[in-house]
Design a protein around this motif. Structure first.
Motif, PDB file in Angstrom:
ATOM      1  N   SER A   1       0.804  -1.227   0.000  1.00  0.00           N
ATOM      2  CA  SER A   1       0.000   0.000   0.000  1.00  0.00           C
ATOM      3  C   SER A   1       0.836   1.275   0.000  1.00  0.00           C
ATOM      4  O   SER A   1       0.479   2.255  -0.654  1.00  0.00           O
ATOM      5  CB  SER A   1      -0.942   0.007   1.206  1.00  0.00           C
ATOM      6  OG  SER A   1      -1.871  -1.047   1.111  1.00  0.00           O
ATOM      7  N   LEU A   2       1.933   1.283   0.743  1.00  0.00           N
ATOM      8  CA  LEU A   2       2.740   2.492   0.837  1.00  0.00           C
ATOM      9  C   LEU A   2       3.334   2.874  -0.517  1.00  0.00           C
ATOM     10  O   LEU A   2       3.286   4.031  -0.934  1.00  0.00           O
ATOM     11  CB  LEU A   2       3.857   2.302   1.866  1.00  0.00           C
ATOM     12  CG  LEU A   2       4.727   3.537   2.140  1.00  0.00           C
ATOM     13  CD1 LEU A   2       3.868   4.707   2.634  1.00  0.00           C
ATOM     14  CD2 LEU A   2       5.828   3.213   3.143  1.00  0.00           C
ATOM     15  N   LYS A   3       3.875   1.880  -1.233  1.00  0.00           N
ATOM     16  CA  LYS A   3       4.434   2.143  -2.557  1.00  0.00           C
ATOM     17  C   LYS A   3       3.333   2.538  -3.533  1.00  0.00           C
ATOM     18  O   LYS A   3       3.523   3.407  -4.392  1.00  0.00           O
ATOM     19  CB  LYS A   3       5.188   0.917  -3.053  1.00  0.00           C
ATOM     20  CG  LYS A   3       6.475   0.621  -2.283  1.00  0.00           C
ATOM     21  CD  LYS A   3       7.221  -0.559  -2.872  1.00  0.00           C
ATOM     22  CE  LYS A   3       8.539  -0.799  -2.123  1.00  0.00           C
ATOM     23  NZ  LYS A   3       9.287  -1.951  -2.677  1.00  0.00           N
ATOM     24  N   ALA A   4       2.186   1.862  -3.408  1.00  0.00           N
ATOM     25  CA  ALA A   4       1.057   2.194  -4.280  1.00  0.00           C
ATOM     26  C   ALA A   4       0.617   3.643  -4.061  1.00  0.00           C
ATOM     27  O   ALA A   4       0.361   4.390  -5.016  1.00  0.00           O
ATOM     28  CB  ALA A   4      -0.100   1.250  -4.014  1.00  0.00           C
ATOM     29  N   MET A   5       0.563   4.063  -2.792  1.00  0.00           N
ATOM     30  CA  MET A   5       0.155   5.428  -2.466  1.00  0.00           C
ATOM     31  C   MET A   5       1.082   6.444  -3.120  1.00  0.00           C
ATOM     32  O   MET A   5       0.635   7.429  -3.725  1.00  0.00           O
ATOM     33  CB  MET A   5       0.155   5.620  -0.936  1.00  0.00           C
ATOM     34  CG  MET A   5      -0.028   7.053  -0.483  1.00  0.00           C
ATOM     35  SD  MET A   5      -1.708   7.678  -0.744  1.00  0.00           S
ATOM     36  CE  MET A   5      -2.483   7.073   0.754  1.00  0.00           C
ATOM     37  N   LYS A   6       2.377   6.235  -2.996  1.00  0.00           N
ATOM     38  CA  LYS A   6       3.340   7.176  -3.557  1.00  0.00           C
ATOM     39  C   LYS A   6       3.194   7.279  -5.076  1.00  0.00           C
ATOM     40  O   LYS A   6       3.296   8.358  -5.660  1.00  0.00           O
ATOM     41  CB  LYS A   6       4.759   6.762  -3.186  1.00  0.00           C
ATOM     42  CG  LYS A   6       5.080   6.934  -1.698  1.00  0.00           C
ATOM     43  CD  LYS A   6       6.512   6.600  -1.401  1.00  0.00           C
ATOM     44  CE  LYS A   6       6.837   6.788   0.077  1.00  0.00           C
ATOM     45  NZ  LYS A   6       6.678   8.198   0.499  1.00  0.00           N
ATOM     46  N   LEU A   7       2.945   6.154  -5.731  1.00  0.00           N
ATOM     47  CA  LEU A   7       2.799   6.165  -7.190  1.00  0.00           C
ATOM     48  C   LEU A   7       1.483   6.807  -7.621  1.00  0.00           C
ATOM     49  O   LEU A   7       1.438   7.523  -8.620  1.00  0.00           O
ATOM     50  CB  LEU A   7       2.916   4.744  -7.736  1.00  0.00           C
ATOM     51  CG  LEU A   7       4.341   4.161  -7.713  1.00  0.00           C
ATOM     52  CD1 LEU A   7       4.324   2.688  -8.108  1.00  0.00           C
ATOM     53  CD2 LEU A   7       5.256   4.941  -8.654  1.00  0.00           C
ATOM     54  N   PHE A   8       0.415   6.538  -6.876  1.00  0.00           N
ATOM     55  CA  PHE A   8      -0.862   7.193  -7.188  1.00  0.00           C
ATOM     56  C   PHE A   8      -0.728   8.714  -7.018  1.00  0.00           C
ATOM     57  O   PHE A   8      -1.237   9.489  -7.839  1.00  0.00           O
ATOM     58  CB  PHE A   8      -1.976   6.667  -6.276  1.00  0.00           C
ATOM     59  CG  PHE A   8      -2.612   5.399  -6.773  1.00  0.00           C
ATOM     60  CD1 PHE A   8      -3.210   5.330  -8.024  1.00  0.00           C
ATOM     61  CD2 PHE A   8      -2.620   4.265  -5.978  1.00  0.00           C
ATOM     62  CE1 PHE A   8      -3.801   4.161  -8.484  1.00  0.00           C
ATOM     63  CE2 PHE A   8      -3.202   3.086  -6.424  1.00  0.00           C
ATOM     64  CZ  PHE A   8      -3.797   3.029  -7.678  1.00  0.00           C
TER      65      PHE A   8
END
Length: 454
Positions: A127-134
């Motif tokens: 989730s953390l990596k996904a958040m940064k990319l979003f």
């Protein structure tokens, strides 16, 4: 035949008289019309101290004051109120600063690859990596409906942030009205968010009622005065004034200049204080018209720019990417604004929503060359005071969030700005409740604890 002519003449005369009476009534009504809102007794009117109530100190730092046989340091009260304004450790801040941003742009391939990578990380539970990319995708493609919709789905499903998700779905539909996925998502979230907003207003009303009862017990002068200085400090701080709250207090209580600060910064503070005194007078007025609005602006800007204070702008202005209406339209737009401001439609709203919309509508017209934000915030607080709520304080630390909400309103969704003002109202109620509890002789009951920790 003669009788018919006489009858017709009489009827025409009666009609003319009726029309004249209606015209007279309409004219008199426009001049002397009164507000239809049933204002409560302005309990919090004395949160703005009168000019003759301010003590003049002869030295700095300020002297300690007594309160019910105990000694309280002004700085300690001020520090406590400031601390109460800070979000608690359990408050989750949502990132929405990208909304309306056009600082970054990316190629279609970069946006597509970033979005696909974000979705992949989301599906794999990272989730953390996904958040940064979003966040990055939304920053480089703020008008891409696919990005906005996918980001909203991530926030809703993984972060349980349905409010921000709903804002993103709305924004996606602003740029792509036929986006099917965003349409389906928005249909699902809109009603839920409306219910959450309603609950927020109920929470505000509960805390406001509680605070009214606390203020009936005692005067809490220390809280009122220090909150007053905080209010001025944050209001001018949003506009870039660099004075500390202690320096500001020293200026207002002694009339002495603060070394190292510009004349303009001094004048901004003095002008805002004059405007707040004027607001206190207007609380008892039943009508807010152009004369009153010009009077507020004249005091806000009178020390800074006396030639343009209390005058509508006569030039084109730009507010970031937003272009306000032409200056030629300002007088008629302000007439319409005042008609709305005093209409039954506006005054039948919840006071917090009414105040927030009054703030936004005036900023949108941008009737003055400078001082629009301060004037709009004062009108917002005038409405709240009239309706029995304390004046709202938008913290200088909330400046970016405040402007982001205004940008979103410019795009067509005013709900985030209303929600922001509601959260600021809740925040200020918490601050006053904290202050009254701190200085209360009787302490605080378990029931009151439950309200404070709502």
């Amino acid at each position: 035949m003669n009788i018919l002519v006489i009858v017709i003449s009489v009827l025409l005369s009666v009609i003319c008289v009726l029309l004249a009476l209606l015209q007279h009534y309409y004219f008199i009504n426009r001049i002397t019309r009164k507000s239809s809102i049933r204002y409560e007794v302005p309990v919090f009117e004395d949160l703005i101290p009168s000019a003759n109530e301010k003590k003049i100190a002869v030295s700095y730092p300020l002297q300690k004051m007594t309160y019910d046989e105990e000694v309280f340091d002004d700085d300690a009260v001020l520090s406590g109120l400031s601390a109460a304004l800070l979000p608690g450790p359990n408050v989750k801040e949502t990132k929405s600063n990208f909304i309306g941003s056009e600082k970054l742009t990316g190629s279609e391939s970069e946006v597509y690859n970033t979005l696909q990578a974000a979705i992949a990380f989301k599906l794999s539970g990272k989730s953390l990596k996904a958040m940064k990319l979003f966040e990055h995708a939304a920053a480089i493609a703020p008008k891409n409906a696919d990005v906005l919709n996918r980001y909203g789905e991530f926030l809703e499903q993984n972060q349980r942030d349905i409010v921000t998700a709903d804002e993103l779905y709305f924004k996606a539909l602003t740029y792509s009205p036929d986006h099917q996925a965003a349409l389906m998502n928005r249909k699902r979230t809109a009603e839920v968010v409306e219910g959450l907003d309603f609950d927020l207003l109920k929470k505000i009303d509960a805390k406001n009622d509680f605070l009214k009862n606390r203020f009936k017990l005692d005067s809490f002068e220390a809280v009122k005065k220090q909150a007053y200085y905080l209010h001025i400090y944050h209001t001018v701080g949003i506009e870039g004034n660099t004075m500390t709250v202690q320096q500001l207090r020293y200026l207002l209580q002694t009339g002495q200049v603060v070394n190292g600060k510009s004349i303009i910064e001094h004048n901004e503070i003095l002008g805002l204080e004059k405007a707040m005194q004027y607001i206190k007078l207007l609380v008892k007025s039943s009508y807010i018209g152009i004369r009153e609005i010009l009077g507020i602006h004249r005091r806000v800007m009178g020390h800074v720019d006396p030639l343009k204070s209390g005058m509508f702008r006569d030039e084109k202005v730009f507010v970031g990417s937003h272009i306000p209406p032409s200056h030629d339209l300002v007088p008629s737009l302000m007439e319409s604004y005042c008609d709305w401001l005093n209409s039954e439609e506006a005054q039948s709203m919840h006071p917090v929503r009414y105040a927030a919309l009054a703030h936004y509508k005036l900023v949108d017209i941008h009737p003055f060359t400078d001082g629009n934000g301060r004037t709009s915030r004062l009108i917002m607080n005038l409405i709240l005071l009239k309706a029995g709520y304390p004046p709202v304080m938008i913290l200088k630390e909330q400046r970016e969030k405040y402007y982001d909400a205004l940008k979103t309103a410019n795009l067509g969704d005013v709900r985030p700005f209303v929600r922001f003002v509601a959260q600021c109202t809740l925040q200020i109620l918490d601050m006053y409740i904290y202050g009254t509890r701190l200085l209360s002789i009787d302490g605080i009951s378990d029931d009151e604890h439950q309200i404070i920790n709502y």
